[in-house]
Scaffold this active site. Structure first.
Site, PDB file in Angstrom:
ATOM      1  N   GLU A  76       0.819  -1.214   0.000  1.00 16.30           N
ATOM      2  CA  GLU A  76       0.000   0.000   0.000  1.00 16.30           C
ATOM      3  C   GLU A  76       0.851   1.262   0.000  1.00 16.30           C
ATOM      4  O   GLU A  76       1.920   1.293   0.600  1.00 16.30           O
ATOM      5  CB  GLU A  76      -0.898   0.028   1.248  1.00 16.30           C
ATOM      6  CG  GLU A  76      -2.029  -0.980   1.173  1.00 16.30           C
ATOM      7  CD  GLU A  76      -2.960  -0.922   2.378  1.00 16.30           C
ATOM      8  OE1 GLU A  76      -4.153  -1.199   2.183  1.00 16.30           O
ATOM      9  OE2 GLU A  76      -2.513  -0.616   3.497  1.00 16.30           O
TER      10      GLU A  76
ATOM     11  N   CYS B 234       3.359   8.914   0.502  1.00 12.52           N
ATOM     12  CA  CYS B 234       3.935   8.092   1.566  1.00 12.52           C
ATOM     13  C   CYS B 234       4.166   6.709   0.960  1.00 12.52           C
ATOM     14  O   CYS B 234       3.222   6.031   0.541  1.00 12.52           O
ATOM     15  CB  CYS B 234       2.959   8.032   2.743  1.00 12.52           C
ATOM     16  SG  CYS B 234       3.521   6.923   4.046  1.00 12.52           S
TER      17      CYS B 234
ATOM     18  N   CYS C 161       6.876  -6.184   7.753  1.00 15.57           N
ATOM     19  CA  CYS C 161       8.035  -5.628   8.447  1.00 15.57           C
ATOM     20  C   CYS C 161       8.484  -6.615   9.514  1.00 15.57           C
ATOM     21  O   CYS C 161       7.662  -7.246  10.176  1.00 15.57           O
ATOM     22  CB  CYS C 161       7.683  -4.290   9.098  1.00 15.57           C
ATOM     23  SG  CYS C 161       9.082  -3.510   9.926  1.00 15.57           S
TER      24      CYS C 161
ATOM     25  N   CYS D 162       6.830  -4.102  15.916  1.00 14.82           N
ATOM     26  CA  CYS D 162       6.341  -3.142  16.916  1.00 14.82           C
ATOM     27  C   CYS D 162       4.867  -3.459  17.208  1.00 14.82           C
ATOM     28  O   CYS D 162       4.078  -3.664  16.277  1.00 14.82           O
ATOM     29  CB  CYS D 162       6.487  -1.717  16.401  1.00 14.82           C
ATOM     30  SG  CYS D 162       8.192  -1.366  15.917  1.00 14.82           S
TER      31      CYS D 162
ATOM     32  N   CYS E 113       1.725  -1.530  15.599  1.00 11.54           N
ATOM     33  CA  CYS E 113       1.779  -1.239  14.158  1.00 11.54           C
ATOM     34  C   CYS E 113       1.205  -2.394  13.345  1.00 11.54           C
ATOM     35  O   CYS E 113       1.632  -3.546  13.494  1.00 11.54           O
ATOM     36  CB  CYS E 113       3.225  -0.969  13.768  1.00 11.54           C
ATOM     37  SG  CYS E 113       3.489  -0.830  11.988  1.00 11.54           S
TER      38      CYS E 113
ATOM     39  N   CYS F 103      -0.519   6.557   9.886  1.00  9.95           N
ATOM     40  CA  CYS F 103       0.745   5.945  10.300  1.00  9.95           C
ATOM     41  C   CYS F 103       0.477   4.625  10.997  1.00  9.95           C
ATOM     42  O   CYS F 103      -0.345   4.547  11.900  1.00  9.95           O
ATOM     43  CB  CYS F 103       1.460   6.835  11.306  1.00  9.95           C
ATOM     44  SG  CYS F 103       2.033   8.364  10.636  1.00  9.95           S
TER      45      CYS F 103
END
Ligand code: SAH
Ligand code: SF4
Length: 350
Positions: A94, A107, A114, A118, A121, A338
């Site tokens: 995305e 962005c 990932c 975290c 997230c 975010c």
């Protein structure tokens, strides 16, 4: 028949070599480059300065628009668009375009998923699937640039803050920056690019010596190792006593201001004890703190701090002469904020 390759995986030098092998003059590569990166064209037939005989051959060899948007979602206020791209590998990623006043910011993502994990997230919750290639990172930008060009508009900013940890895909990310900055092509000012990292210490050190003007943001989110370890597992490997000196070294080396990001989570990291610890860590450093009330993600129970807590956190930092801004949350209704980017695991087989 030759299999079409993504044009965006090619450097200008490699292209020059190929075209020379085709018997073309030396300037042809630069001409083609300009048509794609400046003219934003995706069809050789529209490249009027390229001889007609070459059009067919270029179309056979290259794909100038490999990204098929699988879905586009627009926020209710129209300011934010999120695009889900299918990659040739079958994975999806995305990217987001945000319009705010005179700014149009892309962005972009550097990885599918990932590895940093975290807890707050959505991308981290997916786990790591794969690194994106230079061409795949660059094409996200070109896609939005073409999209805006239809309205006679240009991108004003690029933030490398989408899915993934850019310093975990360091080489491709640096090559992307170089490609976007290339004065013979897209010519996007390094000062208008920002890269965000969770804090991979050796890469911050390396980045400081790259000799470019790209802005650096570090996702801090906690000012004690105890809390940061809970939220950001990689803190165990690169704890604050290594991270903060690396940030200081970056500022000293580059003469540039550094940004710290802090997602405010209700009763987790929004107390004045954390604010106090933060002041202790970064006092005297040429920096700016961005406070972002946590965006909701499906598999994390924490939620955004109240307005009152957000403001008292900010006031505490201001009293101690630490410049900071409360970021307005955008695109939350379409999960484009975010930490909200994630794609279905079934479309992203490892
Ligand atoms: N991996 C990089 C860049 C991508 S994340 C990094 O972590 O810095 C972009 C920003 O969103 C980072 O500051 C990240 O910590 C933050 N973020 C992640 N999840 C969030 C959430 N749920 N709410 C608000 N910000 C979040
Ligand atoms: Fe990865 Fe950044 Fe999300 Fe952490 S916050 S999991 S580093 S994308």
């Amino acid at each position: 028949m030759i299999k079409q390759q993504s044009f965006f995986e090619w450097t200008q030098d490699d292209l020059a070599e190929l075209l020379q092998n085709w018997g073309e003059p030396a300037f042809r590569a630069r001409q083609l480059w300009r048509n794609v990166y400046k003219g934003l064209l995706d069809n050789p037939e529209e490249m009027t300065d390229i001889p007609r005989e070459l059009h067919g051959r270029l179309s056979e060899a290259f794909n100038f628009s490999t990204f098929e948007p699988q879905a586009t979602t627009r926020s209710s206020d129209g300011s934010t668009e999120k695009v889900l791209f299918s990659l040739s590998s079958g994975h999806t990623v995305e990217s987001v375009l945000m319009r705010y006043k005179q700014r149009r910011t892309a962005c972009i993502s550097t990885q599918v998923g990932c590895a940093m994990g975290c807890v707050f997230c959505a991308t981290g919750q997916m786990g790591f699937v794969r690194n994106l290639t230079v061409g795949e990172i660059v094409e996200q930008v070109i896609y939005f640039a073409r999209h805006l060009a239809k309205e006679d508009l240009r991108l004003t900013n690029i933030v490398i803050m989408g899915m993934g940890e850019p310093f975990h895909n360091y080489q491709a990310t640096m090559r992307t920056i170089k490609r976007l900055n290339d004065p013979t092509g897209f010519k996007f000012g390094a000062r208008r690019m920002t890269l965000s990292t969770i804090g991979i210490v050796p890469m911050i050190e390396r980045f400081a010596h790259e000799g470019h003007q790209v802005n650096l943001a570090v996702s801090l989110h906690a000012a004690t190792n105890e809390l940061r370890n809970e939220l950001i597992p990689i803190n165990q490997r690169y704890p604050l006593e290594e991270l903060i000196p690396a940030c200081r070294e970056y500022v000293q080396q580059t003469g540039r201001r550094i940004t710290f990001e802090w997602a405010l989570i209700h009763e987790v990291n929004d107390g004045l004890d954390q604010a106090q610890a933060l002041v202790g860590l970064i006092q005297g450093l040429n920096c700016h703190v961005n406070l972002i009330p946590l965006n909701p993600v499906p598999r994390y129970t924490g939620h955004a701090s109240s307005q009152e807590h957000v403001e008292s956190f900010r006031d505490f930092l201001n009293t101690h002469k630490i410049p900071c801004t409360i970021r307005v949350r955008r695109g939350i209704d379409i999960s484009a904020g975010c930490g909200q980017l994630a794609t279905e695991n079934e479309t992203n087989p490892a």
